[in-house]
Design a protein around this motif. Structure first.
Motif, short mmCIF file in Angstrom:
data_model
loop_
_atom_site.label_atom_id
_atom_site.label_comp_id
_atom_site.label_asym_id
_atom_site.label_seq_id
_atom_site.Cartn_x
_atom_site.Cartn_y
_atom_site.Cartn_z
N SER A 251 -59.98 62.25 25.75
CA SER A 251 -60.75 61.72 26.88
C SER A 251 -61.33 60.33 26.61
N ILE A 252 -61.21 59.86 25.35
CA ILE A 252 -61.80 58.55 25.04
C ILE A 252 -61.19 57.43 25.90
N PRO A 253 -59.86 57.37 26.04
CA PRO A 253 -59.31 56.30 26.92
C PRO A 253 -59.85 56.40 28.36
N CYS A 254 -60.04 57.62 28.86
CA CYS A 254 -60.56 57.78 30.24
C CYS A 254 -62.00 57.28 30.32
N ILE A 255 -62.78 57.59 29.26
CA ILE A 255 -64.18 57.14 29.26
C ILE A 255 -64.25 55.62 29.24
N VAL A 256 -63.33 55.00 28.48
CA VAL A 256 -63.29 53.53 28.42
C VAL A 256 -62.79 52.96 29.73
N ALA A 257 -61.83 53.65 30.38
CA ALA A 257 -61.23 53.13 31.62
C ALA A 257 -62.21 53.17 32.79
N PRO A 259 -65.63 52.42 33.16
CA PRO A 259 -66.38 51.16 33.45
C PRO A 259 -65.44 50.00 33.77
N ILE A 260 -64.23 50.04 33.15
CA ILE A 260 -63.27 48.97 33.48
C ILE A 260 -62.89 49.05 34.96
#
Length: 389
Positions: A251-257, A259-260
């Motif tokens: 889920s880390i990429p989703c969490i980063v995506a 705010p982007i």
């Protein structure tokens, strides 16, 4: 042997004749001349004149007969039925013939001018009485009268010019009025068919604009729903990751995506230099603007047709009344076209009766004009029809 001398009447001096006949001898229901002073009762005048013998080189009695012609014509002009008109015109013709008999024994320019005047008026009266039976012959007689009445004139015959104008009107205006009345039903039919086609085209255009509006609203809604679903998926990635595969931090990429995505939504141009929600808002505003432009003037087509066709029908009614006067109140059936034109117009108005009505989602139908005034109601519009609100 005693000579009996008949006193010559002095009622018909030249100056009164010129005054009384300034507007001509002829009159008819269509001439529209006002009542003017009469020299005497016409029956009494005719009786007096018929008792007088012909006086050579004296046109006084002929002037009296011409005044009688004038009086009979004015009685015909004020009559309200065909038989009375014809009776007075018959009396006027007799007085014309008596005047011509008197003038036959007279000499000089005045006698010649009065003779031409009397002959012209005689032909003009015959043209008027012949019009109901044979319009072609009547116009030929009017042309003959015009030729006689436009000849040389003297001070006594100045009124011949007014009678010449009457002959010209009888010859030309009747043709114009007849043509106008014969064309009237076709002109009304053309106008009504054009109005019905325009209303149908307008209805199709309005419904096309409504469908285009709904497509753009659906497109804007789809973009907004897609953005919301993507946000929910990105935000739900961490809890789902904790429940399903806690050992794998997928889920880390989703969490980063997330705010982007938010930053890109408000800061990065999405379409045509607009941010995402600016683009979605533009879709809705352009849809509303296009529908309002297509709607334009929402005047009911029946009202518009009535406003356009009303003056034409009124002109036709005036032409019919005018021509009826030319025909001495017995208008031929082929020229009674106003009722036909009115029936055509009434049928079209019945088919175009109503207003532009908007059908709404989960709401009663309402006049389209009212719906277009409120932006929030436009989204619920599903179709337009022509009906009673």
């Amino acid at each position: 042997m005693t000579n009996i001398v008949h006193p010559r009447p002095t009622d018909f001096a030249h100056e009164p004749l010129v005054h009384w006949t300034a507007d001509g001898l002829f009159a008819a229901p269509w001439t529209g001349r006002p009542d003017t002073e009469e020299p005497a009762d016409v029956e009494e005048l005719s009786a007096r004149l018929n008792q007088e013998p012909a006086h050579r080189e004296d046109i006084t009695l002929a002037l009296g007969h011409l005044l009688a012609v004038r009086a009979h014509c004015r009685r015909a002009a004020s009559a309200l039925d065909h038989l009375t008109c014809r009776r007075h015109y018959a009396d006027a013709l007799k007085e014309c013939e008596s005047a011509l008999f008197r003038l036959h024994s007279c000499e000089g320019a005045d006698a010649a001018a009065l003779t031409a005047w009397a002959l012209g008026v005689h032909a003009l009266i015959r043209a008027q009485t012949t019009l109901t039976q044979d319009p072609t012959e009547a116009r030929a007689l009017a042309a003959e009268a015009l030729g006689r009445l436009t000849g040389p004139q003297t001070a006594l015959a100045l009124g011949a010019g007014a009678d010449a104008l009457s002959a010209l009107k009888l010859q030309q205006e009747t043709v114009e009025l007849e043509d106008r009345l014969l064309r009237l039903p076709a002109e009304v039919r053309v106008m009504t068919e054009a109005a019905e086609q325009a209303a149908e085209s307008r209805l199709n255009a309005l419904n096309l604009a409504v469908r285009a509006l709904r497509r753009r609203y659906a497109q804007a809604f789809a973009w907004a729903v897609g953005w919301g679903v993507l946000n929910l998926l990105l935000m739900a990635a961490a809890p789902i990751n904790a429940l399903l595969l806690p050992a794998v931090p997928w889920s880390i990429p989703c969490i980063v995506a997330l705010p982007i995505l938010w930053w890109a939504t408000w800061a990065v141009p999405f379409r045509d230099g607009l941010p995402f929600f600016g683009f979605v808002r533009r879709l809705r505003l352009e849809a509303i603007a296009d529908l309002r432009a297509a709607a334009g003037d929402l005047e009911p087509p029946g009202d518009r047709l009535a406003a356009e066709i009303g003056p034409l029908l009124e002109e036709g009614a005036q032409a019919e009344r005018r021509l009826r006067q030319f025909y001495l109140f017995r208008l031929p059936e082929q020229y009674e076209t106003v009722w036909k034109a009115r029936a055509i117009a009434e049928g079209a108005l019945a088919r175009l009766k109503g207003d532009w009505v908007a059908d709404m989602i989960d709401a009663p139908a309402a006049p389209l004009r009212e719906v277009m005034e409120e932006t929030e109601r436009i989204a619920a519009l599903i179709g337009v029809r022509l009906a009673e609100p």
